[in-house]
Scaffold this motif. Structure first.
Motif, PDB file in Angstrom:
ATOM      1  N   SER A 106      19.075  -1.033 -18.911  1.00 11.43           N
ATOM      2  CA  SER A 106      17.789  -1.720 -18.801  1.00 11.43           C
ATOM      3  C   SER A 106      17.873  -3.048 -19.544  1.00 11.43           C
ATOM      4  O   SER A 106      18.488  -3.127 -20.610  1.00 11.43           O
ATOM      5  CB  SER A 106      16.688  -0.850 -19.417  1.00 11.43           C
ATOM      6  OG  SER A 106      15.514  -1.621 -19.619  1.00 11.43           O
ATOM      7  N   PRO A 107      17.245  -4.107 -19.011  1.00 10.24           N
ATOM      8  CA  PRO A 107      17.242  -5.383 -19.747  1.00 10.24           C
ATOM      9  C   PRO A 107      16.509  -5.275 -21.082  1.00 10.24           C
ATOM     10  O   PRO A 107      16.683  -6.136 -21.949  1.00 10.24           O
ATOM     11  CB  PRO A 107      16.530  -6.342 -18.780  1.00 10.24           C
ATOM     12  CG  PRO A 107      15.758  -5.463 -17.843  1.00 10.24           C
ATOM     13  CD  PRO A 107      16.550  -4.198 -17.720  1.00 10.24           C
ATOM     14  N   ARG A 108      15.730  -4.207 -21.265  1.00 10.48           N
ATOM     15  CA  ARG A 108      15.018  -3.998 -22.519  1.00 10.48           C
ATOM     16  C   ARG A 108      15.784  -3.107 -23.490  1.00 10.48           C
ATOM     17  O   ARG A 108      15.338  -2.895 -24.622  1.00 10.48           O
ATOM     18  CB  ARG A 108      13.639  -3.375 -22.239  1.00 10.48           C
ATOM     19  CG  ARG A 108      12.743  -4.240 -21.342  1.00 10.48           C
ATOM     20  CD  ARG A 108      11.393  -3.577 -21.108  1.00 10.48           C
ATOM     21  NE  ARG A 108      11.540  -2.246 -20.510  1.00 10.48           N
ATOM     22  CZ  ARG A 108      11.727  -2.037 -19.204  1.00 10.48           C
ATOM     23  NH1 ARG A 108      11.812  -3.063 -18.378  1.00 10.48           N
ATOM     24  NH2 ARG A 108      11.842  -0.805 -18.737  1.00 10.48           N
ATOM     25  N   ARG A 166      16.507  -3.681 -27.451  1.00 11.68           N
ATOM     26  CA  ARG A 166      15.686  -4.884 -27.608  1.00 11.68           C
ATOM     27  C   ARG A 166      16.294  -6.105 -26.903  1.00 11.68           C
ATOM     28  O   ARG A 166      16.161  -7.245 -27.336  1.00 11.68           O
ATOM     29  CB  ARG A 166      15.481  -5.192 -29.091  1.00 11.68           C
ATOM     30  CG  ARG A 166      14.749  -4.085 -29.847  1.00 11.68           C
ATOM     31  CD  ARG A 166      14.534  -4.448 -31.296  1.00 11.68           C
ATOM     32  NE  ARG A 166      13.838  -3.361 -32.004  1.00 11.68           N
ATOM     33  CZ  ARG A 166      13.538  -3.394 -33.297  1.00 11.68           C
ATOM     34  NH1 ARG A 166      13.872  -4.465 -34.032  1.00 11.68           N
ATOM     35  NH2 ARG A 166      12.912  -2.378 -33.870  1.00 11.68           N
ATOM     36  N   GLY A 167      16.946  -5.826 -25.794  1.00 13.84           N
ATOM     37  CA  GLY A 167      17.512  -6.899 -24.985  1.00 13.84           C
ATOM     38  C   GLY A 167      18.871  -7.387 -25.449  1.00 13.84           C
ATOM     39  O   GLY A 167      19.470  -8.260 -24.805  1.00 13.84           O
ATOM     40  N   GLY A 171      15.687   3.107 -20.608  1.00  8.29           N
ATOM     41  CA  GLY A 171      16.253   2.577 -21.843  1.00  8.29           C
ATOM     42  C   GLY A 171      16.899   3.586 -22.764  1.00  8.29           C
ATOM     43  O   GLY A 171      17.042   3.330 -23.965  1.00  8.29           O
ATOM     44  N   GLU A 183      15.261  -4.038 -12.718  1.00  5.96           N
ATOM     45  CA  GLU A 183      14.998  -2.928 -13.636  1.00  5.96           C
ATOM     46  C   GLU A 183      16.260  -2.510 -14.381  1.00  5.96           C
ATOM     47  O   GLU A 183      16.192  -1.886 -15.442  1.00  5.96           O
ATOM     48  CB  GLU A 183      14.432  -1.735 -12.872  1.00  5.96           C
ATOM     49  CG  GLU A 183      13.070  -1.999 -12.252  1.00  5.96           C
ATOM     50  CD  GLU A 183      12.539  -0.772 -11.516  1.00  5.96           C
ATOM     51  OE1 GLU A 183      13.116   0.319 -11.694  1.00  5.96           O
ATOM     52  OE2 GLU A 183      11.566  -0.902 -10.770  1.00  5.96           O
TER      53      GLU A 183
END
Length: 299
Positions: A172-174, A177-178, A233, A252
């Motif tokens: 996930s791109p998140r 925390r990225g 995530g 996503e």
């Protein structure tokens, strides 16, 4: 006119066909819900009536003879015609049905989202999509066609390889925390998600990493759950392209690095040989190959 009074006992014919298809009296007995001894007795009686050995017996093992193979194929065609005629009679004026089976992950993530286009092209067909992790008995379960992920060894069925697949890491791109790993050697600093029997090691080797297979953490039996866990995530997943591509395209998931390794298994279209003559099977196969041909493959 054929003299149907000369037909062998129908129960014996059914027992033989099941034994020939499974290559095993015990599995045939389970299918027909009789004992192993009943199957053996019926096959023996059929051989005596025909005057031909249908199986060679080696202790507890059996092997079908060439004569038995030819007879089983003819029986299978006849039984399929009976099943089709029964289905047509029961259907009456209702829509013609196409029954398709596939693994739950492939059915949910790849096939189901595309089936609307098939139905638009063939509105007179009623499509029944079955998803199961178990191998389907096409004769017993009245399934027209299936999509399997494996190595192509499906005795007694018509088999056509339709698509390869590739593994690569996604997150996930998140996630974190990225702060996603910039190089493959940083992967081991994060939880690595995987599916049962789909190890990370081949991808590590392709990426030039001398790392051991991850242990602990989340291991999934279903690839859909793996992709979903990555979207939520929970870690970095080793995902199959065919299943993760929609989430990657939607943003996503992010594909990490430019290394992809081909899966040792492929997708195969399988059915009873007689089913290839069904109009609904032919049009589904043609549509499926067109859909696969338009798919973007990983670099």
């Amino acid at each position: 006119m054929a003299d149907f009074r000369r037909l062998p006992n129908l129960a014996a014919l059914r027992a033989f066909e099941a034994a020939a298809r499974h290559g095993n009296f015990s599995r045939a007995a389970e299918e027909i819900h009789v004992t192993h001894g009943a199957i053996s007795h019926q096959v023996r009686a059929l051989e005596e009536e025909l005057g031909v050995a249908l199986f060679a017996r080696h202790g507890k093992r059996i092997a079908i003879t060439p004569e038995g193979e030819r007879f089983a194929a003819a029986l299978r065609r006849a039984l399929t015609e009976i099943a089709d005629a029964t289905a047509a009679l029961q259907a009456g004026g209702r829509q013609k049905r196409l029954t398709v089976t596939a693994l739950p992950s492939f059915a949910a993530r790849w096939l189901s989202p595309r089936l609307g286009r098939f139905i638009e092209q063939y509105p007179d067909l009623e499509v029944m999509l079955q998803s199961s992790g178990q191998l389907t008995d096409f004769m017993r379960e009245s399934v027209d066609i299936g999509i399997r992920f494996g190595r192509g060894n499906y005795p007694g069925l018509a088999v056509e390889k339709i698509m390869d697949d590739w593994y690569y890491p996604v997150a996930s791109p998140r996630f974190n925390r990225g702060k996603l790993p910039r190089t493959p050697d940083k992967l081991m600093q994060h939880p690595l998600l995987r599916c049962e029997n789909e190890p990370w090691t081949p991808w590590f080797q392709a990426a030039g990493l001398d790392l051991l297979e991850p242990t602990g953490g989340l291991v999934f039996q279903d690839s859909s759950m793996l992709v979903r866990a990555a979207v939520e995530g929970h870690g970095i997943a080793l995902a199959r392209h065919a299943l993760a591509a929609p989430e990657v395209a939607a943003g996503e998931l992010v594909r990490l690095f430019d290394v992809a390794v081909q899966c040792p298994q492929s997708y195969y279209l399988v059915c009873l040989p007689e089913s290839l003559q069904k109009p609904q099977v032919r049009v589904f196969r043609e549509w499926l190959l067109q859909e696969i041909g338009s798919q973007v493959q990983p670099a």
